[in-house]
Design a protein around this motif. Sequence first.
Motif, mmCIF file in Angstrom:
data_model
loop_
_atom_site.group_PDB
_atom_site.id
_atom_site.type_symbol
_atom_site.label_atom_id
_atom_site.label_comp_id
_atom_site.label_asym_id
_atom_site.label_seq_id
_atom_site.Cartn_x
_atom_site.Cartn_y
_atom_site.Cartn_z
ATOM 1 N N PRO A 131 111.500 76.531 -46.615
ATOM 2 C CA PRO A 131 111.824 76.816 -48.024
ATOM 3 C C PRO A 131 112.654 78.083 -48.184
ATOM 4 N N GLY A 132 113.890 78.022 -47.695
ATOM 5 C CA GLY A 132 114.842 79.040 -48.097
ATOM 6 C C GLY A 132 114.923 80.269 -47.229
ATOM 7 N N SER A 133 113.878 80.592 -46.490
ATOM 8 C CA SER A 133 114.018 81.734 -45.604
ATOM 9 C C SER A 133 113.152 81.507 -44.396
ATOM 10 N N PHE A 134 113.801 81.447 -43.252
ATOM 11 C CA PHE A 134 113.079 81.289 -41.991
ATOM 12 C C PHE A 134 112.353 82.588 -41.690
ATOM 13 N N ARG A 135 113.015 83.688 -42.048
ATOM 14 C CA ARG A 135 112.350 84.988 -41.980
ATOM 15 C C ARG A 135 112.164 85.468 -43.392
ATOM 16 N N LEU A 136 110.959 85.981 -43.709
ATOM 17 C CA LEU A 136 110.720 86.468 -45.063
ATOM 18 C C LEU A 136 111.729 87.571 -45.350
ATOM 19 N N GLY A 137 112.425 87.410 -46.462
ATOM 20 C CA GLY A 137 113.391 88.433 -46.847
ATOM 21 C C GLY A 137 114.701 88.340 -46.089
ATOM 22 N N GLY A 138 114.779 87.425 -45.121
ATOM 23 C CA GLY A 138 115.993 87.343 -44.312
ATOM 24 C C GLY A 138 117.084 86.545 -45.004
ATOM 25 N N ASP A 139 118.239 86.599 -44.425
ATOM 26 C CA ASP A 139 119.390 85.848 -44.906
ATOM 27 C C ASP A 139 119.132 84.358 -44.666
ATOM 28 N N ALA A 140 119.659 83.491 -45.548
ATOM 29 C CA ALA A 140 119.354 82.059 -45.426
ATOM 30 C C ALA A 140 120.296 81.334 -44.468
ATOM 31 N N VAL A 141 121.560 81.743 -44.422
ATOM 32 C CA VAL A 141 122.522 80.911 -43.684
ATOM 33 C C VAL A 141 122.470 81.183 -42.181
ATOM 34 N N GLU A 142 122.092 82.405 -41.798
ATOM 35 C CA GLU A 142 122.113 82.771 -40.373
ATOM 36 C C GLU A 142 121.143 81.908 -39.541
ATOM 37 N N PRO A 143 119.873 81.767 -39.977
ATOM 38 C CA PRO A 143 118.988 80.880 -39.197
ATOM 39 C C PRO A 143 119.488 79.434 -39.183
ATOM 40 N N TYR A 144 120.088 78.989 -40.286
ATOM 41 C CA TYR A 144 120.605 77.618 -40.333
ATOM 42 C C TYR A 144 121.662 77.400 -39.255
ATOM 43 N N ARG A 145 122.524 78.383 -39.066
ATOM 44 C CA ARG A 145 123.561 78.270 -38.029
ATOM 45 C C ARG A 145 122.914 78.204 -36.644
ATOM 46 N N ILE A 146 121.802 78.928 -36.464
ATOM 47 C CA ILE A 146 121.111 78.870 -35.164
ATOM 48 C C ILE A 146 120.498 77.483 -34.949
#
Length: 569
Positions: free
Chosen positions: A243-258
């Motif tokens: 739901p929107g953040s793989f890391r709490l408070g983190g950027d959303a698109v960076e984990p998606y690219r990973i």
Amino acid sequence: MRTQAILLVLLLAAGCAGGAPLAPPPDVVLYNGKILTVDRAFSVARAVAIRGERVIAVGDDATVRALAGPATRQVDLRGRTVIPGLIDSHLHNAGGGPGVDLSRVRSIDELLAAVTARTKNAAPGELIVSNSDWHEAQLREKRLPHLRELDRVAPRNPVVLVRGGHEFIINSAAAERWNITRETKSPPGGEIGHDPGGGLNGELVDTARSLVKLPPPPELTAEAVEAQMKLLNTVGLTGIRIPGSFRLGGDAVEPYRIFQQLKAEGRLTMRVNYLMRIYDFSSVDKVRALIASWNVRPDEGDEWLRIGGMKTLVDGGFEGGHMREPYAEPYGRGGTFKGIEVVPPSQYIPVVLELNRVGWRVATHAVGDAAVDEVLDAYEAADRERSIRGRRWTIEHFFIARPDHFPRVRALDVAVAAQDHLYLAAPSVAKYWGRARAERVTPMRTFIDQGLLVGGGTDSPVIPYNPFWSMYHFITRDTISDGVYGAAERITREEALRASTINNARITFEEELKGSIEPGKLADLVVLSADYLSVPESEIQRLAALATMIGGKLVYIDPAARAELGALR
Ligand SMILES: [Zn+2]
């Protein structure tokens, strides 16, 4: 539910031409088991055949085994129960991290000892931060540590305990570093906690957390994401909706690219439905620019990795959920405190309208009943411009439901992503909202009886990621430390299993692909340590995965089960 011998063979077109009706044999057959298919009738079968990444047959032993060819691996389940791969529709990550680990402490003393262990090796003035995967309800005292207690163990080091996604607890050195005093005003959408005497108690809730500037988390690596997926496989999870953040408070698109990189390299061991996220609601133009900067299209992807919509929010958590009625005293402050509007309707509604115009499906965090009112107002406004029916917009959490919510939710065709927060946090919820309101949190029975589509999950790392804990809680309404809350909201084992499988597949428009064990569907399944349908109720929380399979491939096997299930791979 019924037990029956069913034979459903999918005759694939390949090989059918010119009077050669035989499809190629399966790669693997599991037989002599109890297969909970979670099909429409909740049928129980004995055997399942898999070819490539799909299930090709489900039925009785003789008929399914008859499909085997010389190269087919046959696995005798010896009566073991098999369920569809479990799906969590609201999971950020598996927890852990480089901070102080508080996930296993069980008292204030143990918590302070964990902080002490870190300060001992820290340079004077060095910042101490905790991981977020803990909650005060796991502590014998069932309360947060106080600023002065942290001062005792860390007089010279600033300490920030990150608790879940809505609260920090700081000590005096941290208050000093960021200039937070008893006079500091709480920012809009947040709360600085005070003692009855007016001094700081260390608590910073929701937007008040932004007074503290934490260093950016370490670079997220593909290896770290891969390790988390493997951990989730060990409890039978084969699908998550982030739901929107793989890391709490983190950027959303960076984990998606990973995740995209892992998929391209064939390293995903988990099907991921990924929601993007809006943090700044201050202007629609900013939202438009942010979305353009991602270069991500709504619903792009496939059955391994798909964009599932946009996460937004309107209120806080247990200590900030926005309610129609005041909080329990003293938190109600003489009947005046009703929670936190983290994003006011004047900002939230225009953003929702814009997301609908540009084709994004919306998922909104709403905990309190007043927060749900706001979400429904916004969704109705969006629906008037362009219908949202059939697009499975969601409300995430939906702790406190009112009878007048249900017709509105049904009319908009909105789904619910529900989790077992109460299992861990019941005493805190009762403290903030009163026992009567706590008993009504996450009313699964009511949601189902009202005809809503409701999926199960955990909100890990806020609540541990074990799906069997969540199903156990929904079935029993039992809690870790405070007994049964709201027995009237109990659901059946069948309903709980549906919530964590096919219902979650439906939320992401994938009910034809996964969520049940049926011919033609992806071969995502779990061999269980005991029979989900017949173990004593108290044992449901102790169920474990012996083997987890995704797309016909083994992604986890309990080392102790290797001899028994060795033919799986
Ligand atoms: Zn969450």
